[in-house]
Scaffold this active site. Structure first.
Site, PDB file in Angstrom:
ATOM      1  N   THR A 231       0.869  -1.170   0.000  1.00  0.00           N
ATOM      2  CA  THR A 231       0.000   0.000   0.000  1.00  0.00           C
ATOM      3  C   THR A 231       0.910   1.225   0.000  1.00  0.00           C
ATOM      4  O   THR A 231       2.128   1.101   0.171  1.00  0.00           O
ATOM      5  CB  THR A 231      -0.908   0.030   1.250  1.00  0.00           C
ATOM      6  OG1 THR A 231      -0.091  -0.204   2.394  1.00  0.00           O
ATOM      7  CG2 THR A 231      -2.000  -1.000   1.178  1.00  0.00           C
ATOM      8  N   ARG A 240      -4.001   7.077  -0.509  1.00  0.00           N
ATOM      9  CA  ARG A 240      -4.548   5.776  -0.123  1.00  0.00           C
ATOM     10  C   ARG A 240      -4.648   4.898  -1.369  1.00  0.00           C
ATOM     11  O   ARG A 240      -5.579   5.007  -2.158  1.00  0.00           O
ATOM     12  CB  ARG A 240      -5.930   6.006   0.478  1.00  0.00           C
ATOM     13  CG  ARG A 240      -6.478   4.788   1.112  1.00  0.00           C
ATOM     14  CD  ARG A 240      -7.666   5.052   1.990  1.00  0.00           C
ATOM     15  NE  ARG A 240      -7.782   3.925   2.871  1.00  0.00           N
ATOM     16  CZ  ARG A 240      -7.169   3.841   4.033  1.00  0.00           C
ATOM     17  NH1 ARG A 240      -6.440   4.844   4.478  1.00  0.00           N
ATOM     18  NH2 ARG A 240      -7.288   2.761   4.761  1.00  0.00           N
TER      19      ARG A 240
END
Ligand code: DSN
Length: 428
Positions: A231, A240
Site C-alpha cells: 500500500t 490511499r
C-alpha cells in the site's frame, strides 16, 4: 480554517460537510496509534481531490483506450519515475486501488485456481490476503500457513524452519513474506533461499514497511524478491492506494495484464497524481529523518510499556509497530481498545500469537507511531503516551471513582498534546 480544502462543500452539501468536519476534528483531537494509518500532506490531499477525478484512462501511459490522456500520462510517468528511484527497482505498476487488489493481481499473474502458496497466518501477525480462510486468497487457492515460534529464545519470531519444511512438503508456487502486525525485521534473504530451494516465486508484501524502506531504515526486499506489493498510505505517508514492483521483465508484463484488464478497469488518476506527490515527498532527505523518528518513538513507547508491566510481543520493535500482550494485566483487546478510544487514543485490538481469545476479543493491542510522529510527537511525548496508556489500562482494575479520575486527567493531557501538534497547521 477548515474550508481550506473543503471549499464549496459546506454550501452545496452541508450533510456531508458535517461528516468531513467531524472527521477532521476527530483526527485532530485523538492520538492516532493505528499502525496502518498516517497523516498525508495537504499537497497529497489536494492532488487526490483534483480534476484528475474526472478522467478515464484504461491502459498504460502512451497506450490508453481513451483520448485526452496527455496529462494523466505525465502524472503516471512522474509517479513511476519517482517510485522506481525510491525503491531502486526496474519496473512498477501503480494502478492497483488497494493492497488487497495488488495481492490479487499477483495471484492472477502467477497462479491458477487451486494452486498452492505459502503465507504467514493472520493469527501470527500475517495479513488477511495472505491465505486467511474468509478471504479470496484462502478460498480459491490452497493456502498453506506458517507462523511464529511458540516458545524459546526466539518466541514470537518467524519460524524460518517451519517455512522451509512447509515449503519442501507442499511445493508452493509462491511464498509470501510480509505481515500486518510483525514489528521485527523480516529476513528477506532467508525467504529467497527457501524459495529457491523449492522453485517458488518470492512475493513480498511490504505494506507496513514501505515507508521504513524508503527512509532507508529497513532492508529493501526488491533485490531478493520476484515481486513486491505494498500500500502507499501507511508508513510511506502517501495517497490511499497501492503498487507492485519487480525487477523481472517477464513478471512485469504478466502483472500489467493482471491489473488491467485482468482485475481492474480505469485507474484512479487523481490518486495517481497524489501518489506522485507523496513519492516526491518521500524522496526528500527530510523523509529519512522522519522515519528515524518513527522508529525511535516506537522503541521509547515499547520500553515504557515494558516498565509498566506489559509484555511486548517479540520483546520490542525494529519498526513503527508495538505489539502489546495484555495477558499479564488480565485484560482483553476489545475492552482495552474501547477504553483507550474513550479517552482519545485510537488503536486496534490484535490477536497475539497463540491467542486463546477469538479475533473479536483478542489478548492484544497493536500500536504504531507513524501518524503521531507526522504531527510532531517526539520521544518524550511517546513516553508520556506510554504512561497514559498504562494508567488507563491499570485503572480498569480499580474502583469506579479512581477510574473516572484517571480518565479525566488523561483526557486533559491528551487534549493538551493534540492542541500542541495540529495535524494540518493551515486548518486550525
Ligand atoms: N488493514 C491494514 C492494517 O491495519 O494493517 C492492512 O491492510
Amino acid at each position: 480554517m477548515f474550508e481550506l480544502y473543503n471549499k464549496g462543500i459546506k454550501d452545496t452539501d452541508p450533510e456531508v460537510y458535517a461528516t468531513l468536519k467531524s472527521e477532521l476534528l476527530r483526527q485532530q483531537n485523538q492520538i492516532e496509534l493505528i499502525a496502518s494509518e498516517n497523516i498525508a500532506s495537504l499537497s497529497t490531499l489536494n492532488a487526490q481531490g483534483s480534476v484528475m477525478t474526472n478522467k478515464y484512462a484504461e491502459g498504460y501511459p502512451g497506450r490508453r483506450y481513451y483520448g485526452g490522456c496527455e496529462f494523466v500520462d505525465q502524472a503516471e510517468e512522474i509517479a513511476l519515475d519517482r517510485v522506481k528511484k525510491l525503491f531502486n527497482c526496474k519496473y512498477a505498476n501503480l494502478q492497483p486501488h488497494s493492497g488487497a487488489q495488488a495481492n490479487q493481481a499477483v495471484f492472477l499473474a502467477l497462479l491458477q485456481p487451486n494452486d498452492t502458496f505459502l503465507g504467514m497466518s493472520l493469527a501470527s501477525g500475517g495479513h488477511l490476503t495472505h491465505g486467511a480462510k474468509p478471504n479470496i486468497s484462502g478460498k480459491w487457492f490452497n493456502a498453506i500457513q506458517y507462523g511464529v515460534k511458540k516458545e524459546g529464545n526466539d518466541k514470537d519470531l518467524i519460524d524460518y524452519d517451519e517455512v522451509e519444511s512447509l515449503a519442501i512438503k507442499h511445493k508452493p508456487k509462491i511464498i509470501i513474506a510480509g505481515a500486518s502486525a510483525y514489528p521485527r525485521i523480516i529476513d528477506w534473504k532467508k525467504f529467497r533461499e527457501i524459495s529457491d530451494k523449492v522453485g517458488a516465486y518470492l512475493m513480498v508484501d511490504m505494506a507496513h514497511y514501505s515507508g521504513l524502506i524508503a527512509g532507508k531504515q529497513y532492508p529493501n526486499p526488491v533485490e531478493y524478491s520476484d515481486v513486491v506489493t505494498s500500500t502507499t498510505h501507511k508508513t510511506l505517508r502517501g495517497a490511499r492506494s497501492a503498487m507492485i514492483l519487480t525487477n523481472n521483465e517477464e513478471i512485469y508484463k504478466k502483472i500489467n495484464s493482471a491489473v488491467f484488464p485482468g482485475l481492474q478497469g480505469g485507474p484512479l488518476m487523481h490518486v495517481m497524481a497524489a501518489k506522485a506527490v507523496s513519492f516526491g515527498e518521500a524522496l526528500d532527505p527530510a523523509f529519512e529523518e522522519y522515519i528515524k523518528k518513527v522508529i525511535s518513538n516506537a522503541k521509547h513507547l515499547s520500553e515504557i510499556l515494558v516498565k509498566r508491566g506489559f509484555r511486548i510481543v517479540t520483546g520490542g520493535t525494529d519498526s513503527h509497530i508495538v505489539w502489546l500482550d495484555l495477558t499479564p494485566k488480565k485484560l482483553t483487546g476489545d475492552k482495552a481498545e474501547k477504553i483507550l478510544e474513550d479517552v482519545g487514543i485510537a488503536c486496534n485490538k490484535n490477536a497475539i500469537p497463540y491467542d486463546p481469545h477469538p479475533p473479536k476479543i483478542t489478548s492484544g493491542l497493536r500500536f504504531g507511531t507513524a501518524a503521531a510522529t507526522s504531527r510532531g510527537f517526539n520521544e518524550s511525548d511517546f513516553e508520556l503516551v506510554g504512561e497514559m496508556i498504562s494508567d488507563i489500562l491499570d485503572s480498569l482494575n480499580s474502583d469506579e471513582e479512581e477510574m473516572k479520575k484517571v480518565s479525566q486527567i488523561t483526557k486533559n493531557k491528551i487534549q493538551e498534546m493534540c492542541n500542541k501538534y495540529p495535524i494540518y497547521n493551515e486548518a486550525f
